[in-house]
Design an enzyme around this catalytic site. Structure first.
Site, PDB file in Angstrom:
ATOM      1  N   GLU A 281       0.805  -1.215   0.000  1.00 12.20           N
ATOM      2  CA  GLU A 281       0.000   0.000   0.000  1.00 12.20           C
ATOM      3  C   GLU A 281       0.845   1.275   0.000  1.00 12.20           C
ATOM      4  OE1 GLU A 281      -3.979  -1.699   2.303  1.00 12.20           O
ATOM      5  OE2 GLU A 281      -2.357  -0.810   3.484  1.00 12.20           O
TER       6      GLU A 281
ATOM      7  N   MET B 216      -9.344  -2.373   8.769  1.00 13.47           N
ATOM      8  CA  MET B 216      -8.817  -2.798  10.062  1.00 13.47           C
ATOM      9  C   MET B 216      -7.946  -1.756  10.770  1.00 13.47           C
ATOM     10  SD  MET B 216      -7.936  -6.761   8.986  1.00 13.47           S
ATOM     11  CE  MET B 216      -7.549  -7.306  10.635  1.00 13.47           C
ATOM     12  N   GLU B 217      -7.880  -0.525  10.256  1.00 10.72           N
ATOM     13  CA  GLU B 217      -6.963   0.442  10.868  1.00 10.72           C
ATOM     14  C   GLU B 217      -7.459   1.883  10.953  1.00 10.72           C
ATOM     15  OE1 GLU B 217      -4.859  -2.956   9.181  1.00 10.72           O
ATOM     16  OE2 GLU B 217      -5.778  -1.334   8.029  1.00 10.72           O
TER      17      GLU B 217
ATOM     18  N   ASP C 223     -12.781  -5.725  -2.398  1.00  5.94           N
ATOM     19  CA  ASP C 223     -13.736  -6.830  -2.318  1.00  5.94           C
ATOM     20  C   ASP C 223     -15.056  -6.289  -1.788  1.00  5.94           C
ATOM     21  OD1 ASP C 223     -13.895  -7.427   0.807  1.00  5.94           O
ATOM     22  OD2 ASP C 223     -11.787  -7.108   0.322  1.00  5.94           O
TER      23      ASP C 223
END
Length: 231
Positions: free
Chosen positions: A12, A175-176, A199
């Protein structure tokens, strides 16, 4: 202006690090911080690692040790909102932690006890810039402004997906981001979360993620670089 750019995973941030000029590295808390010039902007780029704790630690280091004035969290996410397709981008209007659960004490899901707010607002000027830039650099996809919901879970079933939509009005799940948002809020540092959809956060999520991750990252890198060109 000094901009901190955080990605949870190496893929990323790698393309952004490769573009950076005059960079120097610092190793802190097991993370490598790259400080230099990106599109002629004073920038620090770092891979935080996956999960909210890693993100919170990383954010505080950027604020305390590197004196960043603005924060951008870039990466991929699972799409929640009905009109979002794989490859599209979500720009955070705000962020919250969907796995914060103090309901046993009478709090609503997602509410952090004894804090003034549990929903952390992204910077309005940064949102405006990102929205304008996304239309310019990614004309082939849709760009949404909406809520990012974060938890230490990879969302890959429809039941959980629809729970996040109905309980929190989430546009995407990851998740962050909300951990950075909370740390930024506590330190009064303006922030923005950018998420490319890899997704649909359903039963096909794992396979879709593997297939579409690279495409999603290309869209998000173009957006980050475009924002820096504008600032």
């Amino acid at each position: 202006m000094k901009i901190g750019i955080i990605g949870a995973m190496e893929e990323e941030v790698r393309l952004l690090i490769d573009e950076m000029k005059e960079k120097k590295e610092s190793q802190i808390a097991g993370m490598t911080f790259y400080e230099g010039s990106l599109r002629k902007k004073n920038t620090v780029i770092v891979q935080s690692g996956i999960g909210k704790v890693n993100m919170a630690v990383c954010t505080q280091i950027l604020i305390d040790r590197f004196d960043v004035t603005h924060l951008i969290n870039t990466g991929v996410a699972g799409g929640l909102y009905k009109d979002i397709e794989v490859g599209d981008i979500v720009i955070s209007s705000d962020a919250l932690q969907h796995d914060m659960d103090a309901t046993g004490f009478g709090y609503d899901p997602g509410v952090i006890p004894r804090m003034e707010t549990s929903v952390f607002q992204a910077d309005k000027e940064m949102i405006k810039t990102a929205r304008e830039v996304c239309r310019e650099v990614n004309p082939d996809i849709q760009c949404f402004v909406g809520r990012v919901v974060s938890g230490d879970q990879f969302i890959s079933d429809n039941e959980k997906k629809h729970q996040l939509i109905s309980n929190f009005d989430g546009y995407c799940a990851e998740m962050e981001g909300a951990a950075m948002a909370q740390a930024a809020y506590l330190n009064q540092v303006p922030f923005l979360i950018l998420r490319a959809i890899s997704d649909k956060a359903d039963q096909e999520a794992a396979g879709s993620y593997e297939e579409f991750e690279k495409m999603a990252i290309q869209h998000i890198v173009r957006l980050v670089l475009g924002i820096l060109d504008k600032e």
